[in-house]
Motif scaffolding. Structure first.
Motif, short mmCIF file in Angstrom:
data_model
loop_
_atom_site.label_atom_id
_atom_site.label_comp_id
_atom_site.label_asym_id
_atom_site.label_seq_id
_atom_site.Cartn_x
_atom_site.Cartn_y
_atom_site.Cartn_z
N ALA A 43 0.65 -1.30 -0.02
CA ALA A 43 0.07 -0.15 -0.01
C ALA A 43 0.82 1.22 0.03
O ALA A 43 1.89 1.28 0.58
CB ALA A 43 -0.92 -0.02 1.12
N HIS A 44 0.39 2.36 -0.59
CA HIS A 44 0.97 3.56 -0.33
C HIS A 44 -0.07 4.68 0.11
O HIS A 44 -1.49 4.52 -0.47
CB HIS A 44 1.32 4.17 -1.84
CG HIS A 44 2.03 5.58 -2.05
ND1 HIS A 44 1.12 6.80 -1.88
CD2 HIS A 44 3.21 5.81 -1.50
CE1 HIS A 44 2.13 7.63 -1.85
NE2 HIS A 44 3.16 7.25 -1.53
N MET A 45 0.07 5.26 1.07
CA MET A 45 -0.78 6.07 1.66
C MET A 45 -0.20 7.55 1.82
O MET A 45 0.68 7.71 1.92
CB MET A 45 -1.12 5.72 3.35
CG MET A 45 -1.94 6.93 3.98
SD MET A 45 -2.48 6.29 5.70
CE MET A 45 -3.69 4.93 5.09
N ASP A 46 -1.11 8.51 1.07
CA ASP A 46 -0.75 9.73 1.10
C ASP A 46 -1.81 10.87 1.78
O ASP A 46 -3.09 10.70 1.45
CB ASP A 46 -0.73 10.38 -0.35
CG ASP A 46 0.02 11.58 -0.72
OD1 ASP A 46 0.61 12.40 0.25
OD2 ASP A 46 0.03 11.84 -1.88
N CYS A 47 -1.36 11.57 2.56
CA CYS A 47 -2.21 12.69 3.18
C CYS A 47 -2.73 13.66 2.32
O CYS A 47 -1.97 14.31 1.47
CB CYS A 47 -1.48 13.40 4.46
SG CYS A 47 -0.85 12.30 5.73
N ASP A 48 -4.02 14.23 2.34
CA ASP A 48 -4.61 15.07 1.26
C ASP A 48 -4.31 16.35 1.77
O ASP A 48 -4.73 16.89 2.70
CB ASP A 48 -6.08 14.88 1.39
CG ASP A 48 -6.48 13.32 0.80
OD1 ASP A 48 -5.73 12.81 0.11
OD2 ASP A 48 -7.39 12.74 1.43
N ALA A 49 -3.50 17.00 0.73
CA ALA A 49 -3.14 18.56 0.95
C ALA A 49 -2.87 18.74 2.31
O ALA A 49 -3.33 19.41 3.21
CB ALA A 49 -4.40 19.36 0.68
N PHE A 50 -1.75 17.86 2.91
CA PHE A 50 -1.42 18.03 4.12
C PHE A 50 -1.22 19.19 4.99
O PHE A 50 -2.05 19.46 5.99
CB PHE A 50 0.01 16.98 4.29
CG PHE A 50 0.31 16.73 5.76
CD1 PHE A 50 -0.35 16.19 6.54
CD2 PHE A 50 1.59 17.06 6.10
CE1 PHE A 50 0.14 15.81 7.96
CE2 PHE A 50 2.21 16.83 7.60
CZ PHE A 50 1.27 16.17 8.46
N TYR A 51 -0.51 20.13 4.55
CA TYR A 51 -0.17 21.25 5.34
C TYR A 51 -1.44 22.11 5.63
O TYR A 51 -1.74 22.37 6.76
CB TYR A 51 0.63 22.28 4.85
CG TYR A 51 2.18 21.68 4.61
CD1 TYR A 51 2.73 20.59 5.25
CD2 TYR A 51 3.30 22.42 4.05
CE1 TYR A 51 4.07 19.96 5.09
CE2 TYR A 51 4.62 21.64 4.09
CZ TYR A 51 4.95 20.53 4.48
OH TYR A 51 6.00 19.94 4.47
N ALA A 52 -2.30 21.96 4.40
CA ALA A 52 -3.33 22.89 4.48
C ALA A 52 -4.51 22.14 5.53
O ALA A 52 -5.20 22.79 5.93
CB ALA A 52 -4.10 23.05 3.00
N ALA A 53 -4.59 20.69 5.27
CA ALA A 53 -5.54 19.96 6.10
C ALA A 53 -5.25 20.24 7.63
O ALA A 53 -6.18 20.48 8.29
CB ALA A 53 -5.41 18.63 5.60
N VAL A 54 -4.01 20.31 7.80
CA VAL A 54 -3.61 20.47 9.27
C VAL A 54 -4.20 21.93 9.67
O VAL A 54 -4.60 21.94 10.83
CB VAL A 54 -2.24 20.34 9.41
CG1 VAL A 54 -1.87 20.71 11.00
CG2 VAL A 54 -1.89 18.87 9.49
N VAL A 136 8.26 8.31 2.67
CA VAL A 136 8.59 8.67 1.27
C VAL A 136 8.95 10.18 1.58
O VAL A 136 9.93 10.91 1.11
CB VAL A 136 7.54 8.47 0.15
CG1 VAL A 136 8.22 8.96 -0.79
CG2 VAL A 136 7.53 7.06 0.27
N SER A 137 8.08 10.78 2.37
CA SER A 137 8.39 12.24 2.50
C SER A 137 7.23 12.63 3.97
O SER A 137 6.87 11.58 4.55
CB SER A 137 7.64 13.23 1.48
OG SER A 137 6.14 12.92 1.47
N ILE A 138 7.31 13.68 4.48
CA ILE A 138 6.54 14.13 5.63
C ILE A 138 5.21 13.42 5.81
O ILE A 138 4.48 13.19 6.68
CB ILE A 138 6.56 15.44 5.84
CG1 ILE A 138 6.31 15.85 7.36
CG2 ILE A 138 5.89 16.23 4.95
CD1 ILE A 138 6.17 16.98 7.93
N ASP A 139 4.29 13.52 4.30
CA ASP A 139 3.02 13.26 4.37
C ASP A 139 2.56 11.98 3.66
O ASP A 139 1.48 11.73 3.27
CB ASP A 139 2.31 14.39 3.61
CG ASP A 139 2.72 14.78 2.18
OD1 ASP A 139 3.58 14.15 1.97
OD2 ASP A 139 2.03 15.29 1.90
N GLU A 140 3.69 11.02 3.26
CA GLU A 140 3.28 9.94 2.59
C GLU A 140 4.36 8.80 2.88
O GLU A 140 5.27 8.75 3.38
CB GLU A 140 3.39 10.01 1.09
CG GLU A 140 4.95 10.64 0.51
CD GLU A 140 4.74 10.65 -1.09
OE1 GLU A 140 4.28 9.89 -1.67
OE2 GLU A 140 5.23 11.90 -1.44
#
Length: 320
Positions: A43-54, A136-140
């Motif tokens: 699986a690959h999980m990616d936060c949606d529009a991460f900074y803006a969502a927070v 992979v990065s801060i949000d995925e």
């Protein structure tokens, strides 16, 4: 969920018969069907529009407003919410272009300390599912759920849906999930159904799924290689699927082997929880052009100091 079941509800996780439009248990319409849904585990999980969502989570007044995370007229967009994206704003876009496309946007400077803390919470929930989590990065991140079915009494697909709902309820942001039989396809799947999506690419459909896609969707194909391929008349992955590996290597060197394999959905990389650090950097963005050497030296020194401090803290030394 039995091996014969090809669908489940993403809200209550109940098995759903093929052809259903709503979950028989909770009556909600967020259903996921796929003939290989019980056998795929990468699986690959990616936060949606991460900074803006927070930021929207922490300030409900921003919920229905276009939001850009970035800074200054000479800066770039770090990320933006989906309302701003509808207006034409994109990540890495210069701020002056973003504000021209969406003049009523709210602009906030990034709060990296807060984002890192939220990312740490998300990653902790991932590791509740499996120790094989590769950021992979801060949000995925990639997750390998092989062998977890007995532990969680559910397929990898259901476990990922539960994780997505748990992140939404406990952390207050949404994520998108891609599920497949390798990392390349899982990453590609997670981009297919954003935001709050869940997409699956199975083994049987791999070649046909990839065939119609542009070559730019292959991992590692940037603008320069895309242009080079186009000069050779190659714009679709289906064209690469018809070529031999030695021909591609003769034209494109070692990248030819990657093109051959990924165009066929072949990716043998494992999900690796620990990565060797390749580089450490620090940067800044100027509000105006600076050509004075002395002024640049004054700016450069604290950036060098920041890099050195991080390297010392990690016990690392540079090779160049």
């Amino acid at each position: 969920m039995t091996d014969e079941t090809t669908g489940f509800c993403r809200d209550c996780f109940s098995p759903v018969p093929d052809g259903a439009e709503r979950c028989p248990a909770c009556r909600r319409p967020r259903l996921l069907f796929h003939p290989e849904i019980s056998s795929l585990t990468i699986a690959h999980m990616d936060c949606d529009a991460f900074y803006a969502a927070v930021e929207k989570r922490d300030n409900p007044e921003l919920r229905d407003k276009p939001l850009i995370i970035g800074g200054g007229t000479r800066g770039v967009v770090s990320t933006c919410c989906y309302i701003a994206r509808i207006r034409g704003v994109r990540s890495a876009m210069p701020m002056f272009k973003a504000l021209a496309a969406c003049p009523d946007a709210v602009v906030l400077k990034p709060d990296m300390a807060k984002y890192v803390a939220v990312a740490r919470d998300v990653r902790a929930l991932m590791r509740d599912l499996t120790p094989l989590v590769e950021p992979v990065s801060i949000d995925e991140a990639f997750l390998d759920l092989s062998g977890t079915e007995r532990l969680h009494h559910a397929s990898a697909a259901v476990s990922m849906a539960r994780l997505a709902k748990r992140i939404e309820e406990e952390i207050g942001i949404t994520v998108s999930v891609g599920l497949s039989h390798n990392k390349f396809l899982a990453k590609m799947a997670s981009d297919l159904d954003k935001p709050r999506g869940f997409a699956v690419i199975g083994r049987e459909e791999t070649l046909s799924f990839l065939a119609s896609k542009p070559v730019s969707m292959i991992w590692g194909v940037g603008k320069a290689l895309e242009t080079k391929l186009a000069r050779e008349g190659i714009t679709r992955i289906s064209q690469l699927q018809k070529m031999e590996e030695h021909d591609l290597m003769a034209r494109f060197g070692s990248m030819g082997s990657r093109l051959y394999r990924l165009s066929r959905g072949l990716d043998s990389r494992h999900v690796e929880p620990v990565h060797e650090t390749k580089s450490i950097s620090a940067e800044t963005t100027f509000m105006r052009d600076i050509s004075d050497r002395a002024e640049l030296d004054r700016i450069l020194w604290p950036l060098c100091d920041k890099v050195a401090t991080r390297a010392k803290a990690a016990g690392l030394s540079g090779s160049t």
